[in-house]
Design an enzyme around this catalytic site. Structure first.
Site, PDB file in Angstrom:
ATOM      1  N   HIS A  34      89.886  32.606  11.195  1.00 16.14           N
ATOM      2  CA  HIS A  34      88.977  31.606  11.737  1.00 16.14           C
ATOM      3  C   HIS A  34      87.548  32.039  11.421  1.00 16.14           C
ATOM      4  O   HIS A  34      87.326  33.062  10.763  1.00 16.14           O
ATOM      5  CB  HIS A  34      89.212  31.429  13.242  1.00 16.14           C
ATOM      6  N   HIS A  37      86.419  35.700  11.868  1.00 11.58           N
ATOM      7  CA  HIS A  37      86.760  36.593  10.750  1.00 11.58           C
ATOM      8  C   HIS A  37      85.815  36.360   9.574  1.00 11.58           C
ATOM      9  O   HIS A  37      85.398  37.298   8.895  1.00 11.58           O
ATOM     10  CB  HIS A  37      88.193  36.328  10.262  1.00 11.58           C
ATOM     11  N   SER A 186      89.685  33.133  18.464  1.00 15.73           N
ATOM     12  CA  SER A 186      90.788  34.092  18.400  1.00 15.73           C
ATOM     13  C   SER A 186      91.967  33.427  17.708  1.00 15.73           C
ATOM     14  O   SER A 186      92.203  32.223  17.889  1.00 15.73           O
ATOM     15  CB  SER A 186      91.183  34.488  19.828  1.00 15.73           C
ATOM     16  N   SER A 187      92.709  34.205  16.940  1.00 15.33           N
ATOM     17  CA  SER A 187      93.911  33.658  16.296  1.00 15.33           C
ATOM     18  C   SER A 187      94.874  33.137  17.352  1.00 15.33           C
ATOM     19  O   SER A 187      95.575  32.150  17.136  1.00 15.33           O
ATOM     20  CB  SER A 187      94.609  34.739  15.475  1.00 15.33           C
ATOM     21  N   ARG A 188      94.906  33.802  18.495  1.00 18.20           N
ATOM     22  CA  ARG A 188      95.842  33.393  19.551  1.00 18.20           C
ATOM     23  C   ARG A 188      95.478  32.027  20.144  1.00 18.20           C
ATOM     24  O   ARG A 188      96.318  31.400  20.790  1.00 18.20           O
ATOM     25  CB  ARG A 188      95.917  34.454  20.649  1.00 18.20           C
TER      26      ARG A 188
HETATM   27  P1  AMP Z   1      92.443  40.281  14.223  1.00 17.17           P
HETATM   28  O1  AMP Z   1      92.878  39.462  13.060  1.00 17.17           O
HETATM   29  O2  AMP Z   1      92.500  39.565  15.527  1.00 17.17           O
HETATM   30  O3  AMP Z   1      93.059  41.648  14.245  1.00 17.17           O
HETATM   31  O4  AMP Z   1      90.903  40.516  13.991  1.00 17.17           O
HETATM   32  C1  AMP Z   1      90.406  41.083  12.798  1.00 17.17           C
HETATM   33  C2  AMP Z   1      88.954  41.424  12.994  1.00 17.17           C
HETATM   34  O5  AMP Z   1      88.235  40.224  13.315  1.00 17.17           O
HETATM   35  C3  AMP Z   1      88.732  42.406  14.172  1.00 17.17           C
HETATM   36  O6  AMP Z   1      87.705  43.312  13.815  1.00 17.17           O
HETATM   37  C4  AMP Z   1      88.306  41.470  15.277  1.00 17.17           C
HETATM   38  O7  AMP Z   1      87.514  42.102  16.243  1.00 17.17           O
HETATM   39  C5  AMP Z   1      87.506  40.440  14.507  1.00 17.17           C
HETATM   40  N1  AMP Z   1      87.388  39.203  15.272  1.00 17.17           N
HETATM   41  C6  AMP Z   1      88.386  38.496  15.865  1.00 17.17           C
HETATM   42  N2  AMP Z   1      87.892  37.432  16.530  1.00 17.17           N
HETATM   43  C7  AMP Z   1      86.547  37.480  16.383  1.00 17.17           C
HETATM   44  C8  AMP Z   1      85.458  36.679  16.849  1.00 17.17           C
HETATM   45  N3  AMP Z   1      85.654  35.618  17.620  1.00 17.17           N
HETATM   46  N4  AMP Z   1      84.198  37.027  16.489  1.00 17.17           N
HETATM   47  C9  AMP Z   1      83.979  38.123  15.710  1.00 17.17           C
HETATM   48  N5  AMP Z   1      84.963  38.917  15.234  1.00 17.17           N
HETATM   49  C10 AMP Z   1      86.225  38.610  15.564  1.00 17.17           C
END
Ligand code: AMP
Length: 282
Positions: A34, A37, A186-188
């Site tokens: 999203h 990222h 958030s992906s969730r």
């Molecule tokens: P994930 O795919 O959830 O493991 O996240 C990958 C990276 O993206 C991690 O460093 C997360 O902290 C970052 N991330 C996830 N959501 C956000 C957001 N809303 N804003 C900034 N960074 C994010």
């Protein structure tokens, strides 16, 4: 953007980049990408010559097998977004490649970092995070790695690992991106329907409530006010902590620069986390 699936192809692509003396910026992700990222990818592009992203749902950091099973996966969209936002190389590994038989990770004692908040509620989670991030750092050897402050404690854990193992990589913490409503991206969130999303807004409302009231209460008193405020909404609280940004320990009687409120809760069966720094850093 080049897409590779094997370590051999990854290493081959990175060898020429290194030979040319270009700096490597790395963005690890679990996919279902999203705008949050993408902000990391664009920042990596500004601060490095060559951007590598990984999309890998790392099984060893999930303490709940259902959460792992239901984690959203959107590989085609991920590749498109990464390409549009300036990623140069996307590594989509398989578990066989990531964790070959006999694979080990150096021991990194985490102390309180694995006893508090996410560490307490997701046993083994940070060991899994260290395992995969160490593995990627070893394979990619980035100059800089970009992590979102949305995962506040994760940034502290990764920085601790880098300091402890004296790894030659700069960790760049990046701000949390939110929907216009305030909900942290958030992906969730893909697992939430409109009613869930409306209910989930109460997380940001509680964080904002804390920020507005920081001057009216001690940390300990604000904690109690914030928990009652949160419990007026429809979500199930796992923890709310008002912490020192360095030790991550609960603040009690006095405020410190960077004091941060962290929340983990359930919206139905979807676990969400968020945080807000409510006292400016000096
Ligand atoms: P994930 O795919 O959830 O493991 O996240 C990958 C990276 O993206 C991690 O460093 C997360 O902290 C970052 N991330 C996830 N959501 C956000 C957001 N809303 N804003 C900034 N960074 C994010």
């Amino acid at each position: 953007m080049k897409i590779v699936h094997s370590i051999e192809e990854l290493t081959e692509s990175l060898t020429s980049v290194r030979k040319e003396g270009r700096s490597i910026g790395f963005v690890p992700t679990m996919g279902a990408l999203h705008e949050g990222h993408m902000a990391l990818v664009r920042r990596a592009g500004k601060e490095s010559d060559f951007v590598v992203a990984t999309v890998y749902v790392n099984p060893t950091q999930f303490n709940n097998q259902n959460d792992l099973k239901l984690y959203p996966r959107t590989p085609e969209n991920d590749a498109r977004l990464l390409e549009e936002n300036g990623c140069d190389l996307l590594f989509f590994p398989t578990t066989e490649e990531m964790y070959p038989a006999g694979f080990t990770t150096p021991n990194v004692p985490l102390g309180n970092l694995e006893k508090l908040m996410e560490g307490a509620f997701r046993p083994g989670h940070f060991n899994g995070v260290i395992q995969i991030v160490y593995r990627f750092f070893d394979l990619i050897q980035p100059d800089k790695a970009f992590f979102g402050l949305k995962d506040f404690q994760q940034v502290a854990v990764i920085q601790h690992m880098v300091n402890f193992l004296k790894l030659p990589v700069n960790i760049i913490p990046c701000p949390t991106l939110r929907e216009t409503t305030g909900l942290a991206m958030s992906s969730r969130n893909m697992r939430l329907n409109d009613a869930d999303k409306a209910a989930a807004l109460h997380i940001f409302k509680t964080l904002a409530f804390c920020k507005e009231n920081v001057e009216n209460y001690s940390p300990k008193a604000l904690y109690h006010e914030a928990v009652s405020f949160f419990n007026q909404g429809a979500l199930k609280l796992e923890y709310l902590s008002i912490v020192d940004p360095v030790t991550l320990e609960d603040l009690l009687d006095s405020w410190v620069p960077g004091a941060t409120v962290c929340i983990a809760c359930f919206c139905g069966d979807v676990r969400l986390i968020d945080n807000l720094t409510i006292v400016p850093y000096e």
